[in-house]
Scaffold this active site. Structure first.
Site, mmCIF file in Angstrom:
data_model
loop_
_atom_site.group_PDB
_atom_site.id
_atom_site.type_symbol
_atom_site.label_atom_id
_atom_site.label_comp_id
_atom_site.label_asym_id
_atom_site.label_seq_id
_atom_site.Cartn_x
_atom_site.Cartn_y
_atom_site.Cartn_z
ATOM 1 N N SER A 1 -11.302 0.366 3.333
ATOM 2 C CA SER A 1 -10.591 0.057 4.582
ATOM 3 C C SER A 1 -9.822 1.303 5.007
ATOM 4 C CB SER A 1 -9.600 -1.086 4.371
ATOM 5 O OG SER A 1 -10.302 -2.238 4.015
ATOM 6 N N ARG B 1 0.809 -1.230 0.000
ATOM 7 C CA ARG B 1 0.000 0.000 0.000
ATOM 8 C C ARG B 1 0.844 1.282 0.000
ATOM 9 N NH1 ARG B 1 -2.072 -3.514 -1.380
ATOM 10 N NH2 ARG B 1 -3.823 -4.662 -0.544
ATOM 11 N N GLU C 1 -4.696 4.180 6.117
ATOM 12 C CA GLU C 1 -4.383 3.970 4.704
ATOM 13 C C GLU C 1 -4.882 5.184 3.918
ATOM 14 O OE1 GLU C 1 -5.266 0.012 2.969
ATOM 15 O OE2 GLU C 1 -6.492 1.133 1.533
HETATM 16 P P1 FAD Z 1 -7.754 9.221 -4.667
HETATM 17 O O1 FAD Z 1 -8.464 8.702 -3.464
HETATM 18 O O2 FAD Z 1 -8.441 10.274 -5.448
HETATM 19 O O3 FAD Z 1 -6.328 9.715 -4.289
HETATM 20 C C1 FAD Z 1 -5.488 8.961 -3.448
HETATM 21 C C2 FAD Z 1 -4.073 9.493 -3.617
HETATM 22 O O4 FAD Z 1 -3.627 9.125 -4.912
HETATM 23 C C3 FAD Z 1 -4.011 11.019 -3.535
HETATM 24 O O5 FAD Z 1 -2.911 11.394 -2.767
HETATM 25 C C4 FAD Z 1 -3.841 11.455 -4.971
HETATM 26 O O6 FAD Z 1 -3.093 12.635 -5.099
HETATM 27 C C5 FAD Z 1 -3.081 10.264 -5.552
HETATM 28 N N1 FAD Z 1 -3.329 10.149 -6.981
HETATM 29 C C6 FAD Z 1 -4.522 9.993 -7.612
HETATM 30 N N2 FAD Z 1 -4.330 9.953 -8.944
HETATM 31 C C7 FAD Z 1 -3.005 10.085 -9.155
HETATM 32 C C8 FAD Z 1 -2.184 10.162 -10.319
HETATM 33 N N3 FAD Z 1 -2.695 10.096 -11.545
HETATM 34 N N4 FAD Z 1 -0.850 10.321 -10.155
HETATM 35 C C9 FAD Z 1 -0.290 10.409 -8.915
HETATM 36 N N5 FAD Z 1 -1.017 10.377 -7.778
HETATM 37 C C10 FAD Z 1 -2.347 10.212 -7.898
HETATM 38 N N6 FAD Z 1 -7.897 -0.128 -2.108
HETATM 39 C C11 FAD Z 1 -7.194 -1.279 -2.282
HETATM 40 O O7 FAD Z 1 -5.973 -1.229 -2.432
HETATM 41 N N7 FAD Z 1 -7.814 -2.494 -2.289
HETATM 42 C C12 FAD Z 1 -9.156 -2.625 -2.151
HETATM 43 O O8 FAD Z 1 -9.677 -3.731 -2.183
HETATM 44 C C13 FAD Z 1 -9.933 -1.427 -1.979
HETATM 45 N N8 FAD Z 1 -11.269 -1.498 -1.814
HETATM 46 C C14 FAD Z 1 -11.990 -0.325 -1.655
HETATM 47 C C15 FAD Z 1 -13.374 -0.425 -1.502
HETATM 48 C C16 FAD Z 1 -14.133 0.732 -1.348
HETATM 49 C C17 FAD Z 1 -15.622 0.639 -1.176
HETATM 50 C C18 FAD Z 1 -13.493 2.002 -1.350
HETATM 51 C C19 FAD Z 1 -14.304 3.270 -1.215
HETATM 52 C C20 FAD Z 1 -12.114 2.095 -1.484
HETATM 53 C C21 FAD Z 1 -11.351 0.924 -1.643
HETATM 54 N N9 FAD Z 1 -9.957 0.976 -1.796
HETATM 55 C C22 FAD Z 1 -9.244 -0.174 -1.964
HETATM 56 C C23 FAD Z 1 -9.250 2.265 -1.735
HETATM 57 C C24 FAD Z 1 -9.111 2.987 -3.084
HETATM 58 O O9 FAD Z 1 -10.077 2.588 -4.027
HETATM 59 C C25 FAD Z 1 -7.735 2.786 -3.668
HETATM 60 O O10 FAD Z 1 -6.765 3.254 -2.771
HETATM 61 C C26 FAD Z 1 -7.531 3.522 -4.995
HETATM 62 O O11 FAD Z 1 -6.309 3.118 -5.542
HETATM 63 C C27 FAD Z 1 -7.541 5.046 -4.841
HETATM 64 O O12 FAD Z 1 -7.612 5.615 -6.130
HETATM 65 P P2 FAD Z 1 -8.332 7.008 -6.379
HETATM 66 O O13 FAD Z 1 -8.256 7.283 -7.840
HETATM 67 O O14 FAD Z 1 -9.692 7.018 -5.789
HETATM 68 O O15 FAD Z 1 -7.377 7.987 -5.619
#
Ligand code: FAD
Length: 303
Positions: A226, A176, A296
């Site tokens: 999570s 992570r 996380e």
């Molecule tokens: P955001 O939440 O918008 O941003 C997170 C971080 O990533 C920020 O700091 C942002 O600046 C950075 N970021 C976003 N895009 C970029 C880019 N293009 N370049 C550089 N940095 C960037 N995670 C898991 O790992 N496994 C799971 O099974 C999982 N299940 C989930 C279930 C639910 C219901 C929810 C709501 C979340 C879950 N997550 C899970 C968490 C989440 O979906 C992941 O962490 C996902 O990778 C976040 O991506 P995001 O685009 O939403 O990023």
């Protein structure tokens, strides 16, 4: 900060309709929480991304990158300066056994696209609601798979606005985490190296993971998934469950009854309430088991 001047400069960089002023970020986060972004900017080309970064650097305007908002909580006071969304970078295509996806594409869609090409390796991501860029940022993973297993390279823009293609090893992907936050890289595109396999077998794995997710997670409520990382030797959900915190909350936010690792926005919570529940869980688990729960999810913005 002279808002009118900033708007004028941004209008020179991104095309019309791609800057939203005072945009409510609860419309862009999975928890449906958070105040406004001063300038919500949605570039459509690499050159626009570079120009926005260079402008933010030169004029010292604060800059924040948002993906799908599924791993962040935005505080009630919102985010000052520029919030950039790469949702326009959503193309997904294949070259042989490689899937190439824009950073704003949903990783779920990249996983489904791979299935359609009978390519195996992204099954684990079929229910992760983030973008490709967000998934690289935190080396997203589930059910034994993670981005690190299949990432070949990524196209990035660095903090100075310069464009590079870097191999997967340069991102120090581990549980992570990656070095993307410390290097301030902006991911524009990812190339995943997958394997040809049987369509029905890939689909069966994805159906099974979807069933597991839907039966165990409170997907009916807004949340950030999570909240905590897995502490070495423990499971965060089990520690929270054994601390009898399920169903406990503050205002509209509470620890899910269905999955103790989730905090849900049950009744129009504020970010302040949601964050207070996170802190309550950390305190109670520390008192009861002596274990520090590390978040996380990232908290952005101001109160
Ligand atoms: P955001 O939440 O918008 O941003 C997170 C971080 O990533 C920020 O700091 C942002 O600046 C950075 N970021 C976003 N895009 C970029 C880019 N293009 N370049 C550089 N940095 C960037 N995670 C898991 O790992 N496994 C799971 O099974 C999982 N299940 C989930 C279930 C639910 C219901 C929810 C709501 C979340 C879950 N997550 C899970 C968490 C989440 O979906 C992941 O962490 C996902 O990778 C976040 O991506 P995001 O685009 O939403 O990023």
């Amino acid at each position: 900060m002279n808002k009118q001047l900033i708007i004028k400069e941004l209008e020179k960089i991104v095309r019309e309709g791609h800057i939203l002023i005072n945009e409510p970020l609860k419309n862009h986060t999975y928890t449906m929480l958070g105040g406004e972004a001063d300038f919500f900017v949605m570039p459509t080309t690499v050159e626009e991304v570079q120009a926005v970064i260079r402008y933010a650097n030169q004029s010292a305007v604060p800059f924040t990158l948002l993906g799908n908002g599924s791993n962040v909580i935005v505080r009630d006071g919102g985010i000052r300066g520029i919030v950039m969304s790469l949702k326009q970078f959503k193309d997904i295509y294949s070259e042989g056994n490689k899937v190439i996806a824009g950073s704003g594409a949903r990783i779920i869609d990249a996983s489904r696209f791979a299935l359609d090409q009978s390519l195996s390796g992204l099954e684990f991501a079929c229910g992760i609601p983030g973008t490709v860029g967000g998934a690289l940022y935190m080396n997203a993973g589930a059910y034994g798979g993670e981005i690190k297993d299949c990432l070949e390279s990524a196209l990035i823009v660095d903090a100075a606005g310069d464009l590079y293609r870097l191999p997967a090893e340069s991102f120090d992907l581990s549980y992570r985490t990656s070095n993307i936050p410390t290097k301030n890289y902006i991911v524009l595109e990812a190339t995943f190296c997958l394997k040809q396999a049987n369509y029905d077998e890939i689909k069966a794995v994805m159906d099974d993971l979807t069933y597991k997710r839907e039966s165990k997670q409170p997907l009916e409520y807004p949340s950030c998934g999570s909240v905590f990382k897995r502490p070495p030797g423990y499971f965060a959900g089990k520690l929270i469950q054994d601390s009898e915190l399920q169903g406990k909350g503050i205002g509209g936010a509470e620890v899910s009854m269905k999955h103790a690792g989730f905090i849900v926005n049950k009744h129009n919570a504020t970010a302040t309430e949601y964050i207070a529940v996170i802190e309550m869980v950390q305190r109670e688990v520390k008192n009861k088991f002596g274990v520090e729960l590390e978040r996380e999810v990232r908290i952005l913005g101001e109160d």
